[in-house]
Motif scaffolding. Structure first.
Motif, PDB file in Angstrom:
ATOM      1  N   UNK A 111       0.820  -1.206   0.000  1.00  0.00           N
ATOM      2  CA  UNK A 111       0.000   0.000   0.000  1.00  0.00           C
ATOM      3  C   UNK A 111       0.855   1.257   0.000  1.00  0.00           C
ATOM      4  N   UNK A 112       0.287   2.316  -0.545  1.00  0.00           N
ATOM      5  CA  UNK A 112       0.953   3.618  -0.559  1.00  0.00           C
ATOM      6  C   UNK A 112       0.593   4.395   0.700  1.00  0.00           C
ATOM      7  N   UNK A 113       1.537   5.192   1.169  1.00  0.00           N
ATOM      8  CA  UNK A 113       1.272   6.170   2.223  1.00  0.00           C
ATOM      9  C   UNK A 113       1.243   7.524   1.525  1.00  0.00           C
ATOM     10  N   UNK A 114       0.066   8.125   1.478  1.00  0.00           N
ATOM     11  CA  UNK A 114      -0.098   9.417   0.815  1.00  0.00           C
ATOM     12  C   UNK A 114      -0.024  10.530   1.854  1.00  0.00           C
ATOM     13  N   UNK A 115       0.873  11.481   1.599  1.00  0.00           N
ATOM     14  CA  UNK A 115       1.040  12.629   2.481  1.00  0.00           C
ATOM     15  C   UNK A 115       0.986  13.884   1.617  1.00  0.00           C
ATOM     16  N   UNK A 116       0.236  14.851   2.052  1.00  0.00           N
ATOM     17  CA  UNK A 116       0.126  16.122   1.333  1.00  0.00           C
ATOM     18  C   UNK A 116      -0.234  15.920  -0.131  1.00  0.00           C
ATOM     19  N   UNK A 117      -1.131  14.963  -0.392  1.00  0.00           N
ATOM     20  CA  UNK A 117      -1.674  14.774  -1.726  1.00  0.00           C
ATOM     21  C   UNK A 117      -0.887  13.902  -2.676  1.00  0.00           C
ATOM     22  N   UNK A 120       5.611   3.781   1.427  1.00  0.00           N
ATOM     23  CA  UNK A 120       4.879   2.541   1.239  1.00  0.00           C
ATOM     24  C   UNK A 120       4.898   1.696   2.493  1.00  0.00           C
ATOM     25  N   UNK A 121       3.914   0.825   2.590  1.00  0.00           N
ATOM     26  CA  UNK A 121       3.820  -0.116   3.700  1.00  0.00           C
ATOM     27  C   UNK A 121       3.141  -1.370   3.180  1.00  0.00           C
ATOM     28  N   UNK A 122       3.607  -2.515   3.618  1.00  0.00           N
ATOM     29  CA  UNK A 122       2.988  -3.745   3.139  1.00  0.00           C
ATOM     30  C   UNK A 122       3.497  -4.954   3.888  1.00  0.00           C
ATOM     31  N   UNK A 179       1.622   5.487  13.029  1.00  0.00           N
ATOM     32  CA  UNK A 179       0.163   5.400  12.895  1.00  0.00           C
ATOM     33  C   UNK A 179      -0.230   4.502  11.720  1.00  0.00           C
ATOM     34  N   UNK A 180       0.471   4.620  10.598  1.00  0.00           N
ATOM     35  CA  UNK A 180       0.179   3.761   9.433  1.00  0.00           C
ATOM     36  C   UNK A 180       0.439   2.299   9.774  1.00  0.00           C
ATOM     37  N   UNK A 181       1.529   2.020  10.483  1.00  0.00           N
ATOM     38  CA  UNK A 181       1.853   0.654  10.872  1.00  0.00           C
ATOM     39  C   UNK A 181       0.768   0.076  11.773  1.00  0.00           C
ATOM     40  N   UNK A 182       0.284   0.851  12.701  1.00  0.00           N
ATOM     41  CA  UNK A 182      -0.795   0.392  13.586  1.00  0.00           C
ATOM     42  C   UNK A 182      -2.043   0.060  12.776  1.00  0.00           C
ATOM     43  N   UNK A 183      -2.406   0.922  11.835  1.00  0.00           N
ATOM     44  CA  UNK A 183      -3.589   0.698  11.003  1.00  0.00           C
ATOM     45  C   UNK A 183      -3.444  -0.564  10.145  1.00  0.00           C
ATOM     46  N   UNK A 184      -2.305  -0.713   9.485  1.00  0.00           N
ATOM     47  CA  UNK A 184      -2.108  -1.846   8.583  1.00  0.00           C
ATOM     48  C   UNK A 184      -1.974  -3.146   9.382  1.00  0.00           C
ATOM     49  N   UNK A 185      -1.390  -3.089  10.555  1.00  0.00           N
ATOM     50  CA  UNK A 185      -1.312  -4.275  11.408  1.00  0.00           C
ATOM     51  C   UNK A 185      -2.714  -4.762  11.751  1.00  0.00           C
ATOM     52  N   UNK A 186      -3.569  -3.857  12.179  1.00  0.00           N
ATOM     53  CA  UNK A 186      -4.951  -4.238  12.517  1.00  0.00           C
ATOM     54  C   UNK A 186      -5.678  -4.772  11.282  1.00  0.00           C
ATOM     55  N   UNK A 187      -5.437  -4.169  10.140  1.00  0.00           N
ATOM     56  CA  UNK A 187      -6.034  -4.625   8.878  1.00  0.00           C
ATOM     57  C   UNK A 187      -5.577  -6.048   8.548  1.00  0.00           C
TER      58      UNK A 187
END
Length: 175
Positions: free
Chosen positions: A62-68, A73-75, A105-113
């Motif tokens: 997955x992409x990590x989008x910041x400021x548009x 990335x995270x996966x 924060x992204x890692x926490x979200x993707x871990x739960x996913x």
């Protein structure tokens, strides 16, 4: 997929190629990642990566989008056989966005996913032992350091130690 006030985690798009090159073509990013993440990072590398993501059966990169724009990335990659309920997770973010808590924060979200949507029992990460920033991200996201793997990898011709961090899915059920 996941939104925070500071970023969005989403699927990669073919239109992300220019932003991907802009943020990935950085030695300070590449030196902490596996060799499959090249340096220099070219437009051809970006296009090949984005095609690979689009063709994947399970969307776990997955992409990590910041400021548009896609700024990182995270996966995760699932294991096989007796490790089929485990997965290795990895991430990177463009250097200009470091230190803002985005990856934690992204890692926490993707871990739960991964736990909820893919029935993963155990997620683990293998940062280089001297990558203090990544170790801190993992710890803040609830990962536990399990040990040090001495001279377990070679990056740019030099042996490197890695540390292993893991998080266990307490709600996991065999299915």
């Amino acid at each position: 997929m996941f939104t925070s006030p500071h970023f969005t985690v989403r699927l990669w798009h073919p239109s992300d190629a220019d932003a991907l090159v802009r943020h990935a073509n950085n030695i300070n990013v590449a030196k902490q990642l596996r060799d499959r993440f090249p340096h220099p990072y070219t437009r051809a590398d970006a296009v090949a990566f984005l095609r690979h993501c689009a063709a994947a059966e399970a969307q776990t990169s997955l992409a990590i989008e910041v400021e548009g724009e896609a700024a990182g990335g995270i996966g995760f990659v699932r294991g096989s056989d007796v490790e089929r309920f485990s997965a290795e997770i990895g991430y990177w973010l463009g250097e200009q966005f470091w230190g803002r808590g985005i990856v934690t924060e992204a890692l926490t979200m993707v871990t739960e996913h991964a736990f909820r949507s893919f029935n993963v029992l155990r997620l683990f990460a293998l940062p280089f032992a001297d990558n203090i920033g990544s170790a801190r991200v993992l710890e803040k996201a609830g990962y536990v350091r399990e040990g040090t793997l001495r001279s377990s990898s070679v990056k740019y011709g030099a042996p490197r130690d890695q540390v292993i961090y893991a998080r266990i899915n307490g709600a996991w059920r065999f299915e």
